[in-house]
Design an enzyme around this catalytic site. Structure first.
Site, PDB file in Angstrom:
ATOM      1  N   CYS A 173       0.839  -1.186   0.000  1.00  0.00           N
ATOM      2  CA  CYS A 173       0.000   0.000   0.000  1.00  0.00           C
ATOM      3  C   CYS A 173       0.883   1.249   0.000  1.00  0.00           C
ATOM      4  O   CYS A 173       2.046   1.199   0.376  1.00  0.00           O
ATOM      5  CB  CYS A 173      -0.867   0.024   1.254  1.00  0.00           C
ATOM      6  SG  CYS A 173      -1.691  -1.536   1.552  1.00  0.00           S
ATOM      7  N   ARG A 198       2.257   0.845  -5.983  1.00  0.00           N
ATOM      8  CA  ARG A 198       2.409   0.056  -4.755  1.00  0.00           C
ATOM      9  C   ARG A 198       1.119  -0.626  -4.321  1.00  0.00           C
ATOM     10  O   ARG A 198       1.090  -1.326  -3.311  1.00  0.00           O
ATOM     11  CB  ARG A 198       2.873   0.958  -3.618  1.00  0.00           C
ATOM     12  CG  ARG A 198       4.205   1.539  -3.930  1.00  0.00           C
ATOM     13  CD  ARG A 198       4.958   1.826  -2.681  1.00  0.00           C
ATOM     14  NE  ARG A 198       6.346   1.880  -3.016  1.00  0.00           N
ATOM     15  CZ  ARG A 198       7.298   1.283  -2.338  1.00  0.00           C
ATOM     16  NH1 ARG A 198       7.003   0.565  -1.279  1.00  0.00           N
ATOM     17  NH2 ARG A 198       8.538   1.373  -2.697  1.00  0.00           N
ATOM     18  N   TRP A 258      -3.474  -2.224  -1.408  1.00  0.00           N
ATOM     19  CA  TRP A 258      -3.313  -3.551  -1.996  1.00  0.00           C
ATOM     20  C   TRP A 258      -3.862  -4.503  -0.934  1.00  0.00           C
ATOM     21  O   TRP A 258      -3.256  -4.683   0.115  1.00  0.00           O
ATOM     22  CB  TRP A 258      -1.841  -3.827  -2.289  1.00  0.00           C
ATOM     23  CG  TRP A 258      -1.601  -5.100  -3.013  1.00  0.00           C
ATOM     24  CD1 TRP A 258      -1.718  -5.310  -4.349  1.00  0.00           C
ATOM     25  CD2 TRP A 258      -1.160  -6.351  -2.451  1.00  0.00           C
ATOM     26  NE1 TRP A 258      -1.387  -6.602  -4.663  1.00  0.00           N
ATOM     27  CE2 TRP A 258      -1.051  -7.264  -3.519  1.00  0.00           C
ATOM     28  CE3 TRP A 258      -0.866  -6.772  -1.158  1.00  0.00           C
ATOM     29  CZ2 TRP A 258      -0.654  -8.581  -3.334  1.00  0.00           C
ATOM     30  CZ3 TRP A 258      -0.466  -8.092  -0.964  1.00  0.00           C
ATOM     31  CH2 TRP A 258      -0.372  -8.975  -2.050  1.00  0.00           C
ATOM     32  N   ASN A 272      -0.204   0.692   6.433  1.00  0.00           N
ATOM     33  CA  ASN A 272       0.433  -0.242   5.505  1.00  0.00           C
ATOM     34  C   ASN A 272       1.065  -1.327   6.368  1.00  0.00           C
ATOM     35  O   ASN A 272       1.770  -1.026   7.322  1.00  0.00           O
ATOM     36  CB  ASN A 272       1.513   0.524   4.714  1.00  0.00           C
ATOM     37  CG  ASN A 272       2.158  -0.336   3.663  1.00  0.00           C
ATOM     38  OD1 ASN A 272       1.715  -1.454   3.409  1.00  0.00           O
ATOM     39  ND2 ASN A 272       3.208   0.185   3.050  1.00  0.00           N
ATOM     40  N   GLY A 273       0.786  -2.597   6.048  1.00  0.00           N
ATOM     41  CA  GLY A 273       1.361  -3.681   6.854  1.00  0.00           C
ATOM     42  C   GLY A 273       0.261  -4.628   7.303  1.00  0.00           C
ATOM     43  O   GLY A 273      -0.861  -4.573   6.793  1.00  0.00           O
ATOM     44  N   GLU A 295      12.961 -16.309 -15.653  1.00  0.00           N
ATOM     45  CA  GLU A 295      12.631 -14.879 -15.593  1.00  0.00           C
ATOM     46  C   GLU A 295      11.723 -14.481 -16.757  1.00  0.00           C
ATOM     47  O   GLU A 295      10.781 -13.700 -16.585  1.00  0.00           O
ATOM     48  CB  GLU A 295      13.934 -14.061 -15.569  1.00  0.00           C
ATOM     49  CG  GLU A 295      13.803 -12.562 -15.754  1.00  0.00           C
ATOM     50  CD  GLU A 295      12.934 -11.853 -14.718  1.00  0.00           C
ATOM     51  OE1 GLU A 295      12.578 -12.448 -13.690  1.00  0.00           O
ATOM     52  OE2 GLU A 295      12.575 -10.682 -14.975  1.00  0.00           O
ATOM     53  N   LYS A 349       8.013 -12.844 -16.342  1.00  0.00           N
ATOM     54  CA  LYS A 349       7.612 -11.562 -16.933  1.00  0.00           C
ATOM     55  C   LYS A 349       6.328 -11.726 -17.733  1.00  0.00           C
ATOM     56  O   LYS A 349       5.410 -10.929 -17.636  1.00  0.00           O
ATOM     57  CB  LYS A 349       8.749 -11.067 -17.814  1.00  0.00           C
ATOM     58  CG  LYS A 349       9.075  -9.665 -17.768  1.00  0.00           C
ATOM     59  CD  LYS A 349       9.779  -9.091 -16.549  1.00  0.00           C
ATOM     60  CE  LYS A 349       9.377  -9.578 -15.187  1.00  0.00           C
ATOM     61  NZ  LYS A 349      10.322  -9.301 -14.147  1.00  0.00           N
ATOM     62  N   GLU A 366       3.175 -12.329 -15.450  1.00  0.00           N
ATOM     63  CA  GLU A 366       2.774 -11.143 -14.676  1.00  0.00           C
ATOM     64  C   GLU A 366       1.983 -10.140 -15.483  1.00  0.00           C
ATOM     65  O   GLU A 366       1.017  -9.567 -14.996  1.00  0.00           O
ATOM     66  CB  GLU A 366       4.029 -10.361 -14.260  1.00  0.00           C
ATOM     67  CG  GLU A 366       4.717 -10.791 -13.065  1.00  0.00           C
ATOM     68  CD  GLU A 366       5.908  -9.887 -12.823  1.00  0.00           C
ATOM     69  OE1 GLU A 366       5.783  -9.007 -11.982  1.00  0.00           O
ATOM     70  OE2 GLU A 366       6.957 -10.067 -13.482  1.00  0.00           O
ATOM     71  N   HIS A 384      11.255 -35.076 -18.902  1.00  0.00           N
ATOM     72  CA  HIS A 384      10.880 -35.616 -17.587  1.00  0.00           C
ATOM     73  C   HIS A 384       9.496 -35.154 -17.157  1.00  0.00           C
ATOM     74  O   HIS A 384       9.161 -35.232 -15.984  1.00  0.00           O
ATOM     75  CB  HIS A 384      11.939 -35.227 -16.556  1.00  0.00           C
ATOM     76  CG  HIS A 384      13.286 -35.756 -16.919  1.00  0.00           C
ATOM     77  ND1 HIS A 384      13.624 -37.073 -16.770  1.00  0.00           N
ATOM     78  CD2 HIS A 384      14.357 -35.146 -17.497  1.00  0.00           C
ATOM     79  CE1 HIS A 384      14.868 -37.258 -17.220  1.00  0.00           C
ATOM     80  NE2 HIS A 384      15.322 -36.099 -17.665  1.00  0.00           N
ATOM     81  N   LYS A 424       3.915  -3.340  -6.355  1.00  0.00           N
ATOM     82  CA  LYS A 424       5.366  -3.219  -6.244  1.00  0.00           C
ATOM     83  C   LYS A 424       5.722  -3.237  -4.766  1.00  0.00           C
ATOM     84  O   LYS A 424       5.000  -2.663  -3.955  1.00  0.00           O
ATOM     85  CB  LYS A 424       5.763  -1.877  -6.857  1.00  0.00           C
ATOM     86  CG  LYS A 424       7.236  -1.698  -7.111  1.00  0.00           C
ATOM     87  CD  LYS A 424       7.619  -2.249  -8.430  1.00  0.00           C
ATOM     88  CE  LYS A 424       9.048  -1.998  -8.807  1.00  0.00           C
ATOM     89  NZ  LYS A 424       9.466  -2.950  -9.844  1.00  0.00           N
TER      90      LYS A 424
END
Ligand code: F6R
Length: 608
Positions: free
Chosen positions: A2, A27, A75, A99-100, A484, A488, A491, A507, A603
């Site tokens: 947040c 955020r 968020w 926030n938290g 990676e 990307k 997301e 496999h 973020k």
């Protein structure tokens, strides 16, 4: 996570809060709210589900001239994204943004319910608001009530609040969740992230864990949790407006992909020396003797930062003889039994420097007496402060939720650390020199992919955007890039994408190949070329829709081939990665997604 903003001064607070929230929106962006208060203690609370733009719409019809206020962009953790769960929360005399996570909020809620508190939201934050209101009734000051409440909560918080009883004061506090205060003549700005302060002031104070601040128009006074006054250290904020603007790009993500030559040059600047074939990192706080002793490097991070560690680990083990590198996912490491061999250095990798799991690993490793170095972007962040030394990657603000430029520079920084260790051990192998040369060439090589391959990748993206599944495969140093690359894509495009070591296909994952999938194969023209090609042939034989990213001139049998010309041999994966960043970006655009703020993400993950 947040975002928090606050303002107390002479100017109108609403526009300051709204523009701050816009900058912090990356955020968290599922709901937002602001509250301002006038000198007669009349508060105007506005909250909206969705992005800050929704809130701005509301503010147009509820304009105030108030010069004190706090705001939040959320968020969701506790309770669905909705207006009801949006901050600021209001209970009794108190308005609060948080926030938290308050872990013991259920117990506290139970206790407060017995004192006739009724809760309107599902959030832990409303419980904290009520707790402060409850304690305030018998306290001598709001500061005392806040301190009392914070002693009762278990969890993490960055908070800003005020009471209607005193409209000339905002109280802030932090534990495990960042808060920065900007100070200027007659005004104080509050933010959870420096980007909201840019343009207002460059004089900032970073709150430490356990500190409470009382903000008035005269400035800020800090206290510890026992309400004993603490000296504030004012620092200069090194962040300019340009860094947080799109500068002509459609999205921050594209801007940041394109920024990589420049951001990488600042990571490398003054650190590699081609004349002496050497590397020098200034902030490690390690002597040559200590570097010589290093036998194990643990690289710890989450998501892209974890992959950066993995990538650099592959490089470092190529040019060292007696250094073992292990990469660890912070959220796993923090709760499992693990052993740290002697002569270990831990590298704590984090763009934001605030990621809760990564920070927890740092704290545990420090407790065990392990030397911990940071590989961090955000100057002054919690991880940067708590490590024993480290390397700033200096990529500037990374605003897009999906990390791109930070990854490239994290790999470069960790590799440079490995080179420092190798140098201290007296190694002067061919690989070592080649690495230094290639690091120097890398920004230019990335520039050339951006110039030469973007058009082609954009076209391919249109064709492959219709798929719902993707497999990314690579061998050796291309394997972390496959991971990676897949991260990307998933997301920003919401295509289900998995990265695999190409040798693993047989496999299991090869069973997936059908017309619903496309595959991205990293085919480097090196000693593993034939092996990787066999994997491609295997996939083609099962009807794959393969896009090959390669540096070879040889004929490649695949549905699509992106040929990346490069002078590099060892660092080629980092150039291929730029091609996959572009692919993810353009596929997401073709699917009409919000690429800078993908759904469900935010973020800087400051909660578990
Ligand atoms: C992926 C991404 C995340 C972050 C991860 C760690 O594009 O951005 O996976 O890499 O949340 O964040 P930091 O580096 O801030 O610790």
């Amino acid at each position: 996570m947040c975002g928090i903003v606050g303002y107390i001064g002479q100017k109108e607070a609403q526009p300051i809060l709204l523009s701050g929230l816009k900058r912090l929106e990356y955020r968290g962006y599922d709901s937002a709210g602001i509250v301002t208060i006038d000198e007669k203690s009349k508060a105007t609370l506005l909250r909206a589900k969705g992005k800050v733009a929704e809130l701005e719409g509301k503010a147009l019809t509820h304009t105030t001239k108030d010069s004190v206020g706090i705001g939040h962009t959320r968020w969701a953790t506790h309770g669905e994204p909705s207006k009801r769960n949006a901050h600021p929360h209001h209970v009794g005399d108190i308005y609060l943004v948080h926030n938290g996570i308050i872990e013991n909020y259920q117990d506290l809620k139970h206790m407060l319910t017995k004192h006739d508190y009724i809760f309107k939201s599902d959030t832990d934050s409303e419980v904290l608001t009520a707790l402060i209101d409850f304690l305030y009734k018998d306290a001598d000051s709001l500061l005392e009530a806040v301190s009392g409440a914070l002693k009762m909560v278990v969890g993490a918080y960055g908070i800003a609040l005020f009471s209607v009883q005193n409209p000339d004061e905002i109280i802030i506090a932090r534990k495990g969740s960042p808060l920065i205060v900007g100070v200027a003549e007659g005004e104080v700005f509050i933010a959870s992230d420096a980007s909201a302060l840019v343009g207002h002031t460059d004089q900032v104070i970073y709150l430490h864990d356990g500190e409470i601040g009382v903000c008035t128009r005269e400035g800020i006074q800090l206290y510890d949790i026992e309400t004993q006054a603490v000296e504030a250290e004012v620092e200069k904020l090194e962040l300019d407006l340009q860094a947080i603007q799109k500068e002509g790009f459609d999205h921050f993500l594209l801007k940041e992909i394109y920024e990589q030559p420049k951001s990488l040059r600042s990571t490398l600047s003054g650190r590699i020396n081609l004349k002496t074939n050497s590397v020098k990192l200034g902030g490690l706080n390690m002597t040559d003797d200590e570097l010589r002793e290093v036998r194990n490097i643990m690289v710890i991070g989450c998501g892209t930062a974890f992959y950066a560690g993995m990538m650099a680990g592959y490089f470092i083990e190529q040019f060292t003889d007696d250094v073992a590198v292990r990469s660890e996912i912070a959220s796993e490491l923090r709760y499992r039994s693990f052993h740290v061999p002697d002569n270990t250095v831990a590298l704590i990798v984090s763009q934001s420097g605030e990621t809760a799991d990564t920070l927890a690993c740092l704290q545990e490793l420090k407790r065990r007496g392990v030397k911990c170095l940071g590989v961090v972007n955000a100057v002054g962040s919690t991880i940067a402060r708590e490590v024993d030394g480290g390397v700033y990657v200096h990529v500037g603000a990374e605003i897009s939720v999906a990390s791109t430029k930070a990854f490239t520079s994290q790999v470069a920084a960790i590799t440079m650390f490995g080179l420092m260790v190798a140098q201290a051990k007296g190694a002067s192998s061919k690989e070592l020199n080649t690495y230094i040369k290639e690091l120097d060439l890398l920004p230019g090589e990335i520039e050339s992919v951006l110039e030469n391959s973007t058009g082609e990748i954009k076209k391919l993206a249109k064709k492959y955007a219709k798929y719902e599944h993707a497999l990314y495969v690579g061998r050796d140093t291309q394997y972390p890039i496959a991971l990676e690359g897949a991260l990307k894509l998933k997301e920003v495009s919401y295509i289900q994408a998995e990265g695999y070591a190409a040798g693993e296909l047989k496999h299991g994952p090869i069973a997936l190949i059908d017309d619903r999938f496309f595959e991205v194969c990293y085919l480097q023209d090196n000693w593993l070329y034939e092996k990787s090609q066999s994997n491609l042939i295997e996939m083609n034989a099962r009807g794959a829709h393969a896009i090959v990213i390669t540096d070879t001139d040889k004929r490649v049998a695949a549905e699509a081939v992106v040929r990346v010309k490069t002078k590099l041999e060892l660092l080629t994966p980092l150039v291929f990665n730029v091609a996959s960043q572009l692919l993810a970006y353009y596929i997401a655009i073709a699917r009409g997604n919000d690429v800078d703020q993908p759904r469900n993400l935010a973020k800087s993950v400051t909660v578990e």
